[in-house]
Design a protein around this motif. Structure first.
Motif, PDB file in Angstrom:
ATOM      1  N   ALA A   1       0.827  -1.207   0.000  1.00 10.80           N
ATOM      2  CA  ALA A   1       0.000   0.000   0.000  1.00 10.80           C
ATOM      3  C   ALA A   1       0.862   1.259   0.000  1.00 10.80           C
ATOM      4  O   ALA A   1       0.567   2.236  -0.705  1.00 10.80           O
ATOM      5  CB  ALA A   1      -0.939  -0.008   1.204  1.00 10.80           C
TER       6      ALA A   1
ATOM      7  N   LEU B   1       2.318   1.781  -3.517  1.00 13.38           N
ATOM      8  CA  LEU B   1       1.316   2.320  -4.436  1.00 13.38           C
ATOM      9  C   LEU B   1       1.034   3.790  -4.135  1.00 13.38           C
ATOM     10  O   LEU B   1       0.827   4.600  -5.051  1.00 13.38           O
ATOM     11  CB  LEU B   1       0.023   1.509  -4.334  1.00 13.38           C
ATOM     12  CG  LEU B   1       0.092   0.061  -4.841  1.00 13.38           C
ATOM     13  CD1 LEU B   1      -1.256  -0.623  -4.642  1.00 13.38           C
ATOM     14  CD2 LEU B   1       0.496   0.018  -6.308  1.00 13.38           C
ATOM     15  N   THR B   2       1.035   4.137  -2.850  1.00 11.27           N
ATOM     16  CA  THR B   2       0.782   5.527  -2.472  1.00 11.27           C
ATOM     17  C   THR B   2       1.887   6.447  -2.976  1.00 11.27           C
ATOM     18  O   THR B   2       1.637   7.559  -3.466  1.00 11.27           O
ATOM     19  CB  THR B   2       0.653   5.641  -0.949  1.00 11.27           C
ATOM     20  OG1 THR B   2      -0.424   4.813  -0.499  1.00 11.27           O
ATOM     21  CG2 THR B   2       0.386   7.087  -0.530  1.00 11.27           C
TER      22      THR B   2
ATOM     23  N   SER C   1      -5.584   8.397  -8.615  1.00 12.51           N
ATOM     24  CA  SER C   1      -6.708   8.185  -7.698  1.00 12.51           C
ATOM     25  C   SER C   1      -6.984   6.693  -7.506  1.00 12.51           C
ATOM     26  O   SER C   1      -7.257   6.225  -6.400  1.00 12.51           O
ATOM     27  CB  SER C   1      -7.962   8.889  -8.229  1.00 12.51           C
ATOM     28  OG  SER C   1      -7.735  10.264  -8.395  1.00 12.51           O
ATOM     29  N   PHE C   2      -6.900   5.955  -8.621  1.00 18.59           N
ATOM     30  CA  PHE C   2      -7.126   4.507  -8.554  1.00 18.59           C
ATOM     31  C   PHE C   2      -6.068   3.839  -7.672  1.00 18.59           C
ATOM     32  O   PHE C   2      -6.383   2.945  -6.874  1.00 18.59           O
ATOM     33  CB  PHE C   2      -7.095   3.929  -9.963  1.00 18.59           C
ATOM     34  CG  PHE C   2      -7.250   2.431  -9.989  1.00 18.59           C
ATOM     35  CD1 PHE C   2      -8.492   1.841  -9.812  1.00 18.59           C
ATOM     36  CD2 PHE C   2      -6.141   1.615 -10.171  1.00 18.59           C
ATOM     37  CE1 PHE C   2      -8.630   0.459  -9.827  1.00 18.59           C
ATOM     38  CE2 PHE C   2      -6.276   0.239 -10.198  1.00 18.59           C
ATOM     39  CZ  PHE C   2      -7.521  -0.349 -10.015  1.00 18.59           C
ATOM     40  N   LEU C   3      -4.809   4.257  -7.789  1.00 16.74           N
ATOM     41  CA  LEU C   3      -3.743   3.680  -6.984  1.00 16.74           C
ATOM     42  C   LEU C   3      -3.947   3.982  -5.501  1.00 16.74           C
ATOM     43  O   LEU C   3      -3.714   3.115  -4.639  1.00 16.74           O
ATOM     44  CB  LEU C   3      -2.385   4.203  -7.450  1.00 16.74           C
ATOM     45  CG  LEU C   3      -1.908   3.720  -8.824  1.00 16.74           C
ATOM     46  CD1 LEU C   3      -0.578   4.375  -9.183  1.00 16.74           C
ATOM     47  CD2 LEU C   3      -1.785   2.206  -8.844  1.00 16.74           C
TER      48      LEU C   3
ATOM     49  N   LEU D   1      -6.827   4.524  -4.009  1.00 16.96           N
ATOM     50  CA  LEU D   1      -7.955   3.696  -3.572  1.00 16.96           C
ATOM     51  C   LEU D   1      -7.522   2.247  -3.362  1.00 16.96           C
ATOM     52  O   LEU D   1      -7.891   1.612  -2.358  1.00 16.96           O
ATOM     53  CB  LEU D   1      -9.068   3.766  -4.618  1.00 16.96           C
ATOM     54  CG  LEU D   1     -10.341   2.950  -4.313  1.00 16.96           C
ATOM     55  CD1 LEU D   1     -10.978   3.431  -3.015  1.00 16.96           C
ATOM     56  CD2 LEU D   1     -11.316   3.027  -5.475  1.00 16.96           C
ATOM     57  N   THR D   2      -6.707   1.727  -4.287  1.00 18.17           N
ATOM     58  CA  THR D   2      -6.202   0.359  -4.152  1.00 18.17           C
ATOM     59  C   THR D   2      -5.348   0.216  -2.903  1.00 18.17           C
ATOM     60  O   THR D   2      -5.431  -0.794  -2.180  1.00 18.17           O
ATOM     61  CB  THR D   2      -5.384  -0.034  -5.393  1.00 18.17           C
ATOM     62  OG1 THR D   2      -6.190   0.103  -6.563  1.00 18.17           O
ATOM     63  CG2 THR D   2      -4.888  -1.469  -5.287  1.00 18.17           C
ATOM     64  N   ALA D   3      -4.524   1.208  -2.616  1.00 17.71           N
ATOM     65  CA  ALA D   3      -3.677   1.171  -1.419  1.00 17.71           C
ATOM     66  C   ALA D   3      -4.532   1.126  -0.156  1.00 17.71           C
ATOM     67  O   ALA D   3      -4.232   0.375   0.789  1.00 17.71           O
ATOM     68  CB  ALA D   3      -2.752   2.392  -1.394  1.00 17.71           C
ATOM     69  N   CYS D   4      -5.593   1.897  -0.137  1.00 22.89           N
ATOM     70  CA  CYS D   4      -6.483   1.883   1.043  1.00 22.89           C
ATOM     71  C   CYS D   4      -7.143   0.519   1.213  1.00 22.89           C
ATOM     72  O   CYS D   4      -7.244  -0.008   2.329  1.00 22.89           O
ATOM     73  CB  CYS D   4      -7.549   2.976   0.897  1.00 22.89           C
ATOM     74  SG  CYS D   4      -6.908   4.660   0.968  1.00 22.89           S
ATOM     75  N   VAL D   5      -7.585  -0.070   0.100  1.00 22.86           N
ATOM     76  CA  VAL D   5      -8.218  -1.390   0.158  1.00 22.86           C
ATOM     77  C   VAL D   5      -7.223  -2.440   0.666  1.00 22.86           C
ATOM     78  O   VAL D   5      -7.560  -3.295   1.503  1.00 22.86           O
ATOM     79  CB  VAL D   5      -8.774  -1.787  -1.220  1.00 22.86           C
ATOM     80  CG1 VAL D   5      -9.231  -3.248  -1.221  1.00 22.86           C
ATOM     81  CG2 VAL D   5      -9.922  -0.877  -1.606  1.00 22.86           C
ATOM     82  N   LEU D   6      -5.992  -2.387   0.176  1.00 16.85           N
ATOM     83  CA  LEU D   6      -4.980  -3.352   0.610  1.00 16.85           C
ATOM     84  C   LEU D   6      -4.666  -3.214   2.091  1.00 16.85           C
ATOM     85  O   LEU D   6      -4.495  -4.217   2.797  1.00 16.85           O
ATOM     86  CB  LEU D   6      -3.704  -3.167  -0.216  1.00 16.85           C
ATOM     87  CG  LEU D   6      -3.760  -3.654  -1.669  1.00 16.85           C
ATOM     88  CD1 LEU D   6      -2.472  -3.295  -2.403  1.00 16.85           C
ATOM     89  CD2 LEU D   6      -3.986  -5.160  -1.717  1.00 16.85           C
TER      90      LEU D   6
END
Length: 333
Positions: free
Chosen positions: A235, A238-239, A269-271, A273-278
């Motif tokens: 995460a 990605l951030t 923005s997608f990255l 969001l993905t980092a938060c999900v992970l």
């Protein structure tokens, strides 16, 4: 008095085409610990491994699914003993170290003793790979038990019956090490001689293929045993990438009030969001890990220690009434 007269000791010897060495291993184990039961697990051998083992006085069992991990899983499920000794059937480990390893297990009330290999029998690729993998595991889990990939170990019953073996091949040693580190199981190490295979015996270990499998197991176990760190690092990476993409877009927007690079902003923005999900996934899996460790710990505690440290004699009324610590006699076989 032999340890086998006080406890039920089972030696597990996984073998695949080891006719040149298995008889020597069985004889050395019987000589080292008289009365110990030696189980040779034939793993789809095509030579005379079974005949040689029977001639040497071993109890021969079979596991048709190839792979050392499959053998260990089968043996741990099948055999009922107080102390388990695991040793390879290639005659590279010193069977004479078994009494010392068993003694440490009993007298120090441990659940695992690892034989740390000493000697010059390592092939160059194996030595380098072993050092690299040990450093990786030490960096992730904090320790390696001296020799993470050692195939010479002694276990208590409660270790064996609480170990959820899932590995299929040579990754089993890594799984054993991580299991003991994750549950903080009392363990120790003993230096043992490591020699070359006898003439006519061929190594089943493939440096690059099996090294990659072991590395893959380490990464998988890291994901399961250190989920917050594992998913947190992904995460964070990605951030960082997202920030690197978004900063120029934001600078342009502040300068001219427009976003000409909308696709770049969308990717950033997608990255994020993905980092938060992970990261949230890491938190959830960490809760599952804790529940799994608690279940494993309860399974571990269902079985008594090898040495009855907390077992005391019944109350007596004479001058010797003071309770003393005793070693319980083994259960009837």
């Amino acid at each position: 008095m032999s340890w086998a007269e006080r406890y039920r000791i089972a030696a597990i010897v996984p073998c695949h085409n080891e006719e040149a060495s298995v008889a020597t291993v069985v004889a050395d184990l019987h000589a080292a610990v008289p009365g110990m039961t030696v189980y040779v697990y034939d793993n789809a051998s095509t030579d005379r491994t079974i005949e040689r083992a029977l001639e040497a006085g071993a109890t021969v069992c079979s596991e048709p699914l190839k792979g050392k991990g499959n053998v260990v899983r089968r043996a741990f499920a099948d055999i009922d003993a107080d102390i388990y000794l695991l040793i390879d059937g290639d005659d590279t480990y010193d069977a004479g170290a078994a009494p010392e390893m068993i003694e440490r297990l009993v007298t120090e009330n441990l659940d695992q003793v690892v034989g740390v290999r000493q000697g010059s029998a390592y092939r160059t690729g194996h030595l380098l790979g072993n050092q690299v993998l040990n450093r990786i595991v030490c960096g992730i889990f904090g320790d390696t038990m001296g020799d993470m990939l050692s195939g010479y170990r002694v276990f208590s019953r409660r270790f064996v019956k609480s170990f959820p073996a899932v590995s299929r091949e040579f990754e089993i040693e890594t799984e054993l090490t991580v299991h003991s580190l994750a549950l903080r199981i009392p363990s120790a190490t003993v230096d043992v001689d490591f020699t070359d295979r006898p003439e006519g015996s061929e190594s089943k270990l493939r440096t690059y293929r099996d090294g990659w499998k072991i590395l893959n197991v380490i990464l998988t176990l890291t994901r399961h045993e250190r989920p917050i760190q594992f998913f947190g690092m992904v995460a964070a990476l990605l951030t960082v990438v997202a920030v690197g993409l978004a900063v120029p877009v934001l600078q342009t927007y502040l300068a001219i009030g427009m976003v000409p690079r909308l696709p770049t902003l969308f990717v950033a923005s997608f990255l994020v969001l993905t980092a938060c999900v992970l990261f949230v996934a890491g938190l959830v899996i960490d809760g599952t890990r804790k529940a799994r460790h608690e279940a494993s710990r309860l399974a571990y505690m269902r079985h008594p220690a090898v040495r009855g440290t907390y077992v005391r004699e019944p109350f007596r009324t004479d001058e010797l009434a003071a309770p003393v610590t005793v070693v319980p006699t083994p259960r009837a076989g």
